[in-house]
Write an enzyme that holds these catalytic residues in place. Structure first.
Site, short mmCIF file in Angstrom:
data_model
loop_
_atom_site.label_atom_id
_atom_site.label_comp_id
_atom_site.label_asym_id
_atom_site.label_seq_id
_atom_site.Cartn_x
_atom_site.Cartn_y
_atom_site.Cartn_z
N ARG A 11 -12.28 -4.97 -7.65
CA ARG A 11 -12.11 -5.36 -6.18
C ARG A 11 -13.48 -5.60 -5.35
O ARG A 11 -14.24 -4.64 -5.18
CB ARG A 11 -10.97 -4.46 -5.45
CG ARG A 11 -10.28 -5.10 -4.18
CD ARG A 11 -9.19 -4.22 -3.55
NE ARG A 11 -9.92 -3.10 -2.85
CZ ARG A 11 -9.62 -2.37 -1.90
NH1 ARG A 11 -8.63 -2.99 -1.39
NH2 ARG A 11 -10.27 -1.27 -1.27
N PHE A 39 0.86 -1.17 -0.07
CA PHE A 39 0.03 0.01 0.13
C PHE A 39 0.77 1.35 0.08
O PHE A 39 1.90 1.29 0.59
CB PHE A 39 -0.96 0.04 1.24
CG PHE A 39 -1.88 0.88 1.21
CD1 PHE A 39 -3.24 0.90 0.32
CD2 PHE A 39 -2.02 2.27 1.89
CE1 PHE A 39 -4.02 1.92 0.26
CE2 PHE A 39 -2.90 3.26 1.83
CZ PHE A 39 -4.04 2.98 0.83
N ASP A 56 1.75 -5.15 8.72
CA ASP A 56 0.61 -4.23 8.34
C ASP A 56 -0.56 -5.09 8.21
O ASP A 56 -0.79 -5.98 7.32
CB ASP A 56 0.84 -3.36 7.24
CG ASP A 56 -0.34 -2.45 6.85
OD1 ASP A 56 -1.41 -2.64 7.51
OD2 ASP A 56 -0.40 -1.46 6.52
N TYR A 107 -11.14 0.96 10.54
CA TYR A 107 -12.18 1.44 9.90
C TYR A 107 -12.58 0.19 8.73
O TYR A 107 -13.59 0.46 7.97
CB TYR A 107 -12.03 2.69 9.14
CG TYR A 107 -10.87 2.79 8.35
CD1 TYR A 107 -10.72 2.44 7.00
CD2 TYR A 107 -9.59 3.29 8.79
CE1 TYR A 107 -9.90 2.80 6.18
CE2 TYR A 107 -8.46 3.77 8.06
CZ TYR A 107 -8.56 3.34 6.73
OH TYR A 107 -7.28 3.54 6.01
N LYS A 108 -11.96 -0.85 8.50
CA LYS A 108 -12.08 -1.73 7.39
C LYS A 108 -13.10 -2.90 7.92
O LYS A 108 -14.09 -2.48 8.47
CB LYS A 108 -10.76 -1.99 6.93
CG LYS A 108 -10.06 -1.19 6.02
CD LYS A 108 -8.84 -1.81 5.47
CE LYS A 108 -8.05 -0.52 4.90
NZ LYS A 108 -8.41 -0.05 3.92
#
Length: 442
Positions: free
Chosen positions: A401, A144, A213, A238-239
């Site tokens: 995705r 990322f 991560d 938040y995911k």
């Protein structure tokens, strides 16, 4: 081929199905983007309202003590800990993933430098003793971007090098100049998952520290940082943890490392005696030294409430059950796409369960234009089927995705999503001007 009726039968037999009622999902929407932003747990608005109206509005400053605001980052961290294989008092919910990565990567660089300095002193006077300085951080080229940006900035500041590799090179890149390996457990584009224990063991055998991560892992796949003997870890709230946009992230540091060095953002919340207000810094001896300044109490409270969903999931089998359903959902999606949209997509996500996170990524092929991924996603969104698009480059294709959150997705959702995708292709909706990349609103 699995039919919609078959999907409904599977839902009727699904022991996790009641968890969907814990979320407030828009009517008529199939939400396949929980890997970007988790859905809203029903209980969160009332919790936030109570914090605002009562703890802040009525009790004001007294809530630092009466509501335990100051200890909230540690308490929320303790709730995240079982989801990532950490022990009590080892996780703190604080700041953002980027900020936490800066802290732990800086600490890792310092530990490498300290260890080299100690080894150098022990070898003084030994004729011919040489040692290659470990001044390289290794990460994946497809990691990322924020992780790479943080690493690039720190390497520039500290005189280190950042070396980017391909996923298949992870266990062959551990050369004598490498000090830190920084990886995302589940890749944000492909959904491919690393073998954390094997990679960590290989790195340690080469004398390399490892940072993981967990942004696309925590709450989605079982993780055991302790069993893997990892060194550092960060992740977001938040995911798959459903803490809301911009929810606080978390940091974990193996207990053997916590007290060995300062982290660079030495704020007052990381002080051993934060209310002594001394001019000199004395770091806390536990994970709270990885805090910095005053924390966002309202956001932390929302995340704390969102984690109640996992308490309920524990009653139904916990992460093992969630992982089993996640794999079943993604297997079903892949099966139906291959059956209903034959030859139109390349599967970017690994077929193998051990190498797959909780998402499926596709790229157009066959008769589909190579640049149709964006428009296809927009056409799906117009139908109430929400996934997302990630742009490619010279080395990677554009992708569609789809995230599969077993807490609130059903098998019928999957069946209907693929039916919608098939209709987009049959009707060539990806070619409609309102969905093209230049004209559509993102």
């Amino acid at each position: 081929m699995t039919s919609l009726n078959d999907c409904r039968d599977r839902d009727a037999a699904d022991p996790l199905a009641p968890l969907k009622n814990l979320f407030d999902l828009p009517q008529g929407m199939i939400y396949l983007d929980g890997n970007s932003l988790g859905a809203l747990p029903r209980a969160v608005p009332a919790r936030v309202a109570q914090v605002v109206a009562e703890q802040w509005g009525r009790d004001l400053i007294g809530s630092w003590n009466s509501a335990g605001w100051f200890d909230l980052p540690r308490r929320v961290g303790d709730r995240i800990a079982p989801l990532i294989g950490a022990g009590p008092g080892e996780v703190v919910a604080t700041d953002t993933t980027s900020v936490n990565l800066y802290k732990v990567l800086s600490a890792a660089l310092t530990l490498v430098e300290q260890d080299e300095a100690g080894q150098g002193q022990s070898k003084q006077g030994i004729a011919g003793s040489t040692c290659t300085p470990r001044r390289t951080v290794v990460s994946e080229r497809s990691n990322f971007p924020t992780d790479l940006y943080i690493a690039e900035a720190l390497c520039r500041e500290r005189g280190w090098n950042l070396r980017l590799i391909e996923p298949h090179e992870v266990q062959t890149c551990l050369e004598p100049d490498v000090g830190v390996l920084m990886l995302t457990h589940v890749n944000y584009r492909s959904g491919a998952m690393h073998d954390m224990p094997a990679v960590t063991a290989a790195a340690h055998a080469a004398g390399v520290l490892v940072i993981w991560d967990l942004c696309h892992s925590a709450g989605a796949v079982p993780v055991d940082l302790t069993a893997a003997d990892a060194d550092f870890s960060v992740g977001c709230g938040y995911k798959y943890l459903n803490g809301g946009p911009g929810a606080p992230a978390f940091a974990w540091v193996h207990p053997r490392h916590v007290a060995r060095c300062w982290q660079p953002l030495a704020g007052w919340w990381s002080h051993a005696q934060p209310f002594a207000f001394k001019p000199g810094y004395e770091p806390a001896m536990d994970i709270t030294r990885y805090q910095c300044g005053t924390q966002p109490i309202i956001s932390l409270s929302a995340l704390d409430c969102a984690l109640d969903v996992f308490t309920e999931a524990d009653k139904l089998g916990g992460m093992a059950a969630l992982r089993s359903k996640s794999l079943a959902l993604t297997d079903l999606f892949i099966e139906l796409v291959e059956a209903q949209c034959p030859g139109q997509f390349e599967l970017i996500t690994p077929h193998e369960h051990a190498k797959r996170g909780s998402q499926v990524s596709l790229s157009p092929k066959g008769t589909l234009p190579s640049d149709s991924a964006y428009a296809t996603v927009q056409a799906l969104i117009a139908r109430g089927i929400v996934g997302d698009f990630r742009a490619g480059d010279a080395q990677q294709p554009d992708i569609l995705r789809f995230g599969f959150t077993p807490l609130y997705l059903s098998y019928e959702n999957v069946g209907m999503a693929v039916q919608g995708l098939q209709q987009v292709l049959v009707n060539k909706e990806y070619a409609l001007p309102q969905f093209t990349r230049k004209q559509a609103v993102t």
